[in-house]
Design an enzyme around this catalytic site. Structure first.
Site, PDB file in Angstrom:
ATOM      1  N   THR A 188      47.126  39.502  40.942  1.00  0.00           N
ATOM      2  CA  THR A 188      46.319  39.382  42.162  1.00  0.00           C
ATOM      3  C   THR A 188      46.432  40.589  43.094  1.00  0.00           C
ATOM      4  O   THR A 188      45.852  40.568  44.184  1.00  0.00           O
ATOM      5  CB  THR A 188      46.733  38.137  42.958  1.00  0.00           C
ATOM      6  OG1 THR A 188      48.114  38.256  43.327  1.00  0.00           O
ATOM      7  CG2 THR A 188      46.531  36.867  42.146  1.00  0.00           C
ATOM      8  N   LYS A 189      47.151  41.616  42.689  1.00  0.00           N
ATOM      9  CA  LYS A 189      47.396  42.734  43.597  1.00  0.00           C
ATOM     10  C   LYS A 189      46.237  43.731  43.610  1.00  0.00           C
ATOM     11  O   LYS A 189      45.287  43.621  42.844  1.00  0.00           O
ATOM     12  CB  LYS A 189      48.712  43.431  43.230  1.00  0.00           C
ATOM     13  CG  LYS A 189      49.937  42.526  43.390  1.00  0.00           C
ATOM     14  CD  LYS A 189      50.069  42.003  44.805  1.00  0.00           C
ATOM     15  CE  LYS A 189      51.375  41.284  45.081  1.00  0.00           C
ATOM     16  NZ  LYS A 189      51.473  39.955  44.483  1.00  0.00           N
ATOM     17  N   THR A 190      46.329  44.732  44.490  1.00  0.00           N
ATOM     18  CA  THR A 190      45.216  45.657  44.695  1.00  0.00           C
ATOM     19  C   THR A 190      44.904  46.492  43.461  1.00  0.00           C
ATOM     20  O   THR A 190      43.767  46.901  43.262  1.00  0.00           O
ATOM     21  CB  THR A 190      45.491  46.582  45.890  1.00  0.00           C
ATOM     22  OG1 THR A 190      46.764  47.223  45.702  1.00  0.00           O
ATOM     23  CG2 THR A 190      45.509  45.807  47.198  1.00  0.00           C
TER      24      THR A 190
END
Length: 391
Positions: A188-190
């Site tokens: 879910t990170k950038t």
């Protein structure tokens, strides 16, 4: 988009370039830590402007490496915030250290420098070796003050940057300011490698120690053992290390994701700006904090409880029932059984800012490939829910 179409909390932006990079590694005959990982480390260090970067299999393992290299051990203590994911503090416990918790600032989710200074003043007997600020949602903590406090007390600063790539302040990129920075590339990170992380530092000795401890305490990397003329079975063990390396399959995905990081960053900021405009005149919503260089990893919508006849949980459940994928960041650590049993004074009453933030925060969907229809539907559902419960 149909009225009842679900909107996921997050969906990674994966394109053909990402797929081909992973396939190339699968077909290369070399799957574990190798040239892709080395290239990813160099490219990431160049991006955040640090001397060194070490790819690891999670932010958590990177945090353990950084803490161990910075002297976190039995008989020592670290200062961090209860407003974080559990691994930040758990890593210190894995190393046998105590954790001292500082409340967050009243109007942000960032660790409060005043609270840090109180901990030093109230615990002169403790051997505090590190401060671990957590950059929540893409906002960078007050690193100027934190670095001053660390210098005064001669302790290390280990930045938890799980949410903060590519956040930047006048002091530099998150992860380049303290002694170490630890990033997450969770799904879910950038940017994502599915699972994985990166440790950054400008300290050669810290880098050397973490490199050795990352792979069983060996004095040679796997790539060196199998590609150099020296016999692959000849190596030394200098310490009881860990198994924290990142395989090339994940690093290849990380490299292609990194090449699109600026594109992702621009889209996230555009989506966050749309939310901000949409909620600007909504009295039951307070806009998220937005510090200098915010990378907008999360959109932390804050409810104004005085304007509602329901609590956060009710509001969140109704958004979920409407098909909006939401989350809550974070459950403060003093809410969990382990931490409540470990430290008797670790209670909500002693961390009022963290408790207040938790009780009114809902994290809305925010990912690069969201369409305008998706954004509008999220806003519509938030407003309709608020109107049903308007006090």
């Amino acid at each position: 988009m149909e009225e009842n179409t679900n909107i996921p909390f997050f969906k990674a932006s994966i394109n053909e370039q990402d797929e081909q990079a992973v396939l190339s590694v699968l077909r290369s005959g070399w799957l574990t830590t190798g040239k892709e990982c080395l290239a990813f480390e160099k490219e990431f260090a160049a991006k955040v402007k640090t001397q060194y970067a070490l790819a690891v299999n999670s932010n958590t393992s990177g945090m353990i490496l950084a803490m161990e290299a910075c002297g976190v051990a039995p008989g020592t203590a670290v200062i961090t915030t209860p407003y974080t994911f559990v691994s930040t503090a758990a890593c210190a416990r894995h190393l046998g250290a105590d954790v001292l918790f500082a409340d967050i600032e009243k109007d942000t989710y960032s660790i409060d420098p005043d609270s840090i200074e109180k901990i030093f003043a109230q615990n002169p007997q403790k051997k505090i070796v590190a401060i671990v600020p957590v950059h929540i949602g893409g906002n960078v903590c007050n690193m100027e003050r934190i670095m001053r406090i660390a210098k005064e007390h001669k302790v290390r600063v280990i930045e938890d940057c799980a949410h903060s790539f590519p956040s930047r302040t006048k002091l530099g990129y998150a992860g380049s300011i303290g002694d170490c920075g630890i990033f997450s590339f969770y799904a879910t990170k950038t940017i994502t490698t599915a699972e994985g992380g990166m440790v950054t530092t400008n300290d050669e000795q810290l880098c050397k120690r973490m490199t050795q401890m990352r792979l069983h305490g060996m004095d040679r990397t796997t790539w060196d053992r199998y590609t150099s003329p020296r016999a692959s079975w000849e190596y030394d063990i200098i310490a009881p290390g860990y198994k924290f390396n990142m395989p090339d399959i994940l690093a290849a995905l990380g490299r292609t994701q990194l090449s699109r990081a600026d594109e992702f960053d621009t889209k996230r900021k555009q989506h966050a700006a749309f939310y901000n405009r949409a909620f600007a005149d909504t009295d039951f919503v307070e806009l998220p904090p937005d510090s200098e260089g915010n990378s907008w990893h999360l959109y932390l919508m804050r409810l104004n409880n005085e304007k509602l006849d329901c609590d956060r949980n009710t509001f969140a459940k109704e958004l979920q029932q409407a098909g909006i994928g939401i989350s809550v960041h974070f459950i403060p650590l003093f809410q969990f059984t382990y931490w409540k049993n470990l430290y008797k004074d670790f209670t909500a009453e002693n961390y009022p800012n963290a408790m207040k933030a938790y009780s009114r925060t809902i994290t809305l969907p925010l990912w690069p490939d969201m369409t305008q229809q998706m954004l509008e539907r999220v806003v519509q559902c938030v407003k309709e829910t608020g109107e049903r419960h308007h006090a």
